[in-house]
Each structure stands twice: as structure tokens, then as C-alpha cells.
Design a protein around this motif. Structure first.
Motif, PDB file in Angstrom:
ATOM      1  N   VAL A 195      15.296  30.913  62.364  1.00 16.98           N
ATOM      2  CA  VAL A 195      15.895  32.021  63.111  1.00 16.98           C
ATOM      3  C   VAL A 195      15.273  33.367  62.753  1.00 16.98           C
ATOM      4  CG1 VAL A 195      18.078  30.813  63.451  1.00 16.98           C
ATOM      5  CG2 VAL A 195      17.767  32.217  61.412  1.00 16.98           C
ATOM      6  N   ASP A 196      14.409  33.396  61.758  1.00 14.00           N
ATOM      7  CA  ASP A 196      13.707  34.635  61.416  1.00 14.00           C
ATOM      8  C   ASP A 196      12.828  35.084  62.567  1.00 14.00           C
ATOM      9  OD1 ASP A 196      14.643  35.181  58.864  1.00 14.00           O
ATOM     10  OD2 ASP A 196      13.233  33.815  57.926  1.00 14.00           O
ATOM     11  N   LYS A 197      12.732  36.385  62.769  1.00 14.08           N
ATOM     12  CA  LYS A 197      11.770  36.931  63.718  1.00 14.08           C
ATOM     13  C   LYS A 197      10.440  37.090  62.982  1.00 14.08           C
ATOM     14  CE  LYS A 197      15.094  39.407  66.610  1.00 14.08           C
ATOM     15  NZ  LYS A 197      15.518  40.729  67.162  1.00 14.08           N
ATOM     16  N   GLY A 198       9.440  36.394  63.445  1.00 13.80           N
ATOM     17  CA  GLY A 198       8.150  36.445  62.777  1.00 13.80           C
ATOM     18  C   GLY A 198       7.273  35.298  63.234  1.00 13.80           C
ATOM     19  N   ASP A 199       6.321  34.938  62.384  1.00  7.86           N
ATOM     20  CA  ASP A 199       5.332  33.920  62.743  1.00  7.86           C
ATOM     21  C   ASP A 199       5.951  32.556  62.998  1.00  7.86           C
ATOM     22  OD1 ASP A 199       3.406  35.856  62.481  1.00  7.86           O
ATOM     23  OD2 ASP A 199       2.874  35.296  60.416  1.00  7.86           O
ATOM     24  N   TYR A 200       7.102  32.258  62.375  1.00  7.31           N
ATOM     25  CA  TYR A 200       7.660  30.910  62.469  1.00  7.31           C
ATOM     26  C   TYR A 200       8.948  30.858  63.294  1.00  7.31           C
ATOM     27  CZ  TYR A 200       4.357  30.473  58.672  1.00  7.31           C
ATOM     28  OH  TYR A 200       3.209  30.511  57.919  1.00  7.31           O
ATOM     29  N   GLN A 201       9.253  31.904  64.030  1.00  6.82           N
ATOM     30  CA  GLN A 201      10.480  31.943  64.814  1.00  6.82           C
ATOM     31  C   GLN A 201      10.537  30.783  65.801  1.00  6.82           C
ATOM     32  OE1 GLN A 201      11.050  35.524  67.099  1.00  6.82           O
ATOM     33  NE2 GLN A 201      13.220  35.123  67.454  1.00  6.82           N
ATOM     34  N   ASN A 202      11.694  30.124  65.853  1.00  9.32           N
ATOM     35  CA  ASN A 202      11.976  28.980  66.736  1.00  9.32           C
ATOM     36  C   ASN A 202      11.235  27.701  66.336  1.00  9.32           C
ATOM     37  OD1 ASN A 202      13.745  30.466  68.372  1.00  9.32           O
ATOM     38  ND2 ASN A 202      12.052  31.247  69.605  1.00  9.32           N
ATOM     39  N   ALA A 203      10.524  27.715  65.218  1.00  8.55           N
ATOM     40  CA  ALA A 203       9.947  26.465  64.719  1.00  8.55           C
ATOM     41  C   ALA A 203      11.076  25.551  64.267  1.00  8.55           C
ATOM     42  CB  ALA A 203       8.983  26.745  63.571  1.00  8.55           C
ATOM     43  N   ARG A 204      10.829  24.258  64.235  1.00  5.01           N
ATOM     44  CA  ARG A 204      11.830  23.287  63.795  1.00  5.01           C
ATOM     45  C   ARG A 204      11.437  22.761  62.418  1.00  5.01           C
ATOM     46  NH1 ARG A 204      14.430  20.926  68.159  1.00  5.01           N
ATOM     47  NH2 ARG A 204      15.833  19.981  66.640  1.00  5.01           N
ATOM     48  N   VAL A 205      12.419  22.660  61.558  1.00  4.98           N
ATOM     49  CA  VAL A 205      12.224  22.106  60.223  1.00  4.98           C
ATOM     50  C   VAL A 205      12.949  20.769  60.167  1.00  4.98           C
ATOM     51  CG1 VAL A 205      12.693  22.415  57.766  1.00  4.98           C
ATOM     52  CG2 VAL A 205      11.992  24.378  59.157  1.00  4.98           C
ATOM     53  N   TYR A 206      12.263  19.744  59.690  1.00  2.82           N
ATOM     54  CA  TYR A 206      12.837  18.403  59.612  1.00  2.82           C
ATOM     55  C   TYR A 206      12.899  17.963  58.150  1.00  2.82           C
ATOM     56  CZ  TYR A 206      12.007  18.200  64.641  1.00  2.82           C
ATOM     57  OH  TYR A 206      12.005  18.468  65.986  1.00  2.82           O
ATOM     58  N   GLY A 207      13.974  17.258  57.812  1.00  2.00           N
ATOM     59  CA  GLY A 207      14.128  16.774  56.454  1.00  2.00           C
ATOM     60  C   GLY A 207      15.088  15.600  56.408  1.00  2.00           C
ATOM     61  N   HIS A 208      15.533  15.263  55.188  1.00  2.00           N
ATOM     62  CA  HIS A 208      16.470  14.153  55.023  1.00  2.00           C
ATOM     63  C   HIS A 208      17.345  14.403  53.811  1.00  2.00           C
ATOM     64  CE1 HIS A 208      13.128  13.022  52.337  1.00  2.00           C
ATOM     65  NE2 HIS A 208      14.050  12.367  51.636  1.00  2.00           N
ATOM     66  N   VAL A 209      18.484  13.714  53.779  1.00  2.00           N
ATOM     67  CA  VAL A 209      19.384  13.784  52.631  1.00  2.00           C
ATOM     68  C   VAL A 209      18.792  12.939  51.509  1.00  2.00           C
ATOM     69  CG1 VAL A 209      21.713  13.318  51.778  1.00  2.00           C
ATOM     70  CG2 VAL A 209      21.370  14.100  54.145  1.00  2.00           C
ATOM     71  N   ALA A 210      18.528  13.566  50.369  1.00  2.00           N
ATOM     72  CA  ALA A 210      17.855  12.864  49.272  1.00  2.00           C
ATOM     73  C   ALA A 210      18.824  12.336  48.221  1.00  2.00           C
ATOM     74  CB  ALA A 210      16.829  13.789  48.606  1.00  2.00           C
ATOM     75  N   GLN A 211      19.958  13.011  48.038  1.00  2.00           N
ATOM     76  CA  GLN A 211      20.868  12.596  46.960  1.00  2.00           C
ATOM     77  C   GLN A 211      22.258  13.153  47.219  1.00  2.00           C
ATOM     78  OE1 GLN A 211      19.266  13.418  43.061  1.00  2.00           O
ATOM     79  NE2 GLN A 211      21.276  13.326  42.080  1.00  2.00           N
ATOM     80  N   ILE A 212      23.270  12.361  46.903  1.00  2.00           N
ATOM     81  CA  ILE A 212      24.664  12.802  46.966  1.00  2.00           C
ATOM     82  C   ILE A 212      25.363  12.315  45.697  1.00  2.00           C
ATOM     83  CG2 ILE A 212      26.871  12.664  48.181  1.00  2.00           C
ATOM     84  CD1 ILE A 212      25.340  12.120  50.753  1.00  2.00           C
ATOM     85  N   ASP A 213      25.930  13.237  44.931  1.00  2.00           N
ATOM     86  CA  ASP A 213      26.684  12.889  43.726  1.00  2.00           C
ATOM     87  C   ASP A 213      28.110  13.369  43.910  1.00  2.00           C
ATOM     88  OD1 ASP A 213      24.536  11.742  42.327  1.00  2.00           O
ATOM     89  OD2 ASP A 213      23.823  13.711  41.699  1.00  2.00           O
ATOM     90  N   MET A 214      29.045  12.417  43.970  1.00  2.00           N
ATOM     91  CA  MET A 214      30.444  12.760  44.169  1.00  2.00           C
ATOM     92  C   MET A 214      31.073  13.213  42.853  1.00  2.00           C
ATOM     93  SD  MET A 214      30.803  12.315  47.370  1.00  2.00           S
ATOM     94  CE  MET A 214      32.585  12.517  47.498  1.00  2.00           C
TER      95      MET A 214
END
Length: 209
Positions: free
Chosen positions: A70-89
Motif C-alpha cells: 500500500v506504500d506509494k512508491g516503486d512497489y505500490q500495488n505489488a503482491r507479496v506471497y508467503g505462508h504460515v511457518a509456525q504456530i505455538d499455542m
């Protein structure tokens, strides 16, 4: 008439064919550009907005997610993809639930993509008081401390009542009753939950590709 068609039909067809080939070539240039890899410099910080909802109870390790820059700049509207790596309850009495997210790639609006590694620096206006720990993991709010305080107050109040109604022995009984009341409060709260709704914004820092 037939000689007219023979004389002028082929040049017209050839011109039309050349025009079609030219259009295909022009439209193909952006497609070629989208396959060009690029890299994102290290230590670049970008603000992103989650496209998906992630929770410590419903999400699973390995679940994918995406976010929009959402930044206005070189990367505006780019999509970032990732995954959940760890969950500790967390435990039921103390401790925090934590969730680690991994960022895999950034895709520009024109299709260019870069492999990235990133860490979360800050969460903005997390609804349940989630925060980022020193290792970049998302940590649940501090409800565990309130739970322990409720238990202590319950035990103290029980001891006071027991002392009033039964002396020293009554105070011991009152402590047990008060402690049970406090533990009931603990059981009601249960485990702490992380809930990051779609639209949650965070600041991430690129640490490598």
C-alpha cells in the motif's frame, strides 16, 4: 473481374498478414518483459495489507497467504506471497501464542517477480493487541497476566472470607474456594488467540532474496 481479383487480392492479403504479425509482435513485448526476473534491495521497508484472514486456531502450518503493498512508491500495488511457518499455542494460565510468517516472493503489477525474505517490523492497530517479538514472530496480547491476577485476587478474597467465618482453619478453606474461583476465570479465558483479519496492515523489511 477475375483478373482484377488475381491482380490485387494477393497484395492485400500480404498486407493484412503483415499487419497481424506486427500486432502480435507488439502485444508480445509486455509478455516477454513479465518473465524478466528482478531483485528487491535489502533493508527496503514496505507497508502491506493482508488479503487473507490468519488465525492461530484456524490456520495451519504451510497455509499460503497474500498481501498488497500500500506504500506509494516503486512497489505500490505489488503482491507479496508467503505462508504460515509456525504456530505455538499458549498455555491456559500464562504465556503467549505466537505465529511466524514467511515471505516468499513479490510480484509487480506488470508480472515481474522477485524471490524475497522479509521480517515483520510492526503491526498497525491489531484488534486483539497482537505485537511483534524480537524474532519477528507475531505474539498474542497480554491476557495471560490478567488471568493470573484474577486467580490471585480470587484466592485472597477467599482467604479473607474464610478468616471472617472460621478463623485460621476457615481461612485455609476460603483460600481453596477463592483459588477455585480464580481458576474458573482462567478456564473461561482459555488459550490466547492470534487473529489477523483481512485488511490488517503491517510493515515488513526485506532481508534478502
Amino acid at each position: 473481374m477475375g483478373r482484377y481479383v488475381k491482380r490485387f487480392g494477393f497484395p492485400q492479403a500480404a498486407a493484412t498478414f503483415s499487419l497481424v504479425v506486427g500486432l502480435i509482435s507488439l502485444t508480445g513485448l509486455p509478455l516477454l518483459a513479465t518473465n524478466k526476473p528482478f531483485s528487491v534491495p535489502d533493508d527496503i521497508a514496505v507497508r502491506i495489507r493482508l488479503d487473507d484472514t490468519l488465525t492461530s486456531t484456524d490456520s495451519q502450518i504451510g497455509d499460503p497467504f497474500s498481501a498488497t503493498v500500500v506504500d506509494k512508491g516503486d512497489y505500490q500495488n505489488a503482491r507479496v506471497y508467503g505462508h504460515v511457518a509456525q504456530i505455538d499455542m499458549s498455555g491456559k494460565i500464562k504465556g503467549h501464542t505466537s505465529m511466524m510468517l514467511r515471505f516468499d516472493r513479490l510480484v509487480m503489477p506488470d508480472g515481474r517477480r522477485a524471490e524475497i525474505h522479509a521480517e515483520i517490523i510492526e503491526l498497525y492497530h491489531a484488534p486483539s493487541g497482537e505485537k511483534v517479538d524480537v524474532e519477528g514472530a507475531i505474539e498474542s496480547g497480554g491476557r495471560g497476566r490478567k488471568t493470573i491476577a484474577h486467580t490471585a485476587i480470587g484466592a485472597g478474597a477467599g482467604a479473607l472470607l474464610g478468616g471472617i467465618f472460621g478463623g485460621g482453619k476457615g481461612a485455609g478453606i476460603g483460600s481453596i474456594i477463592g483459588g477455585a474461583g480464580g481458576l474458573g476465570t482462567t478456564a473461561f479465558h482459555g488459550r490466547q488467540k492470534i487473529s489477523l483479519n483481512s485488511g490488517q496492515e503491517m510493515l515488513i523489511r526485506i532481508t534478502g532474496g
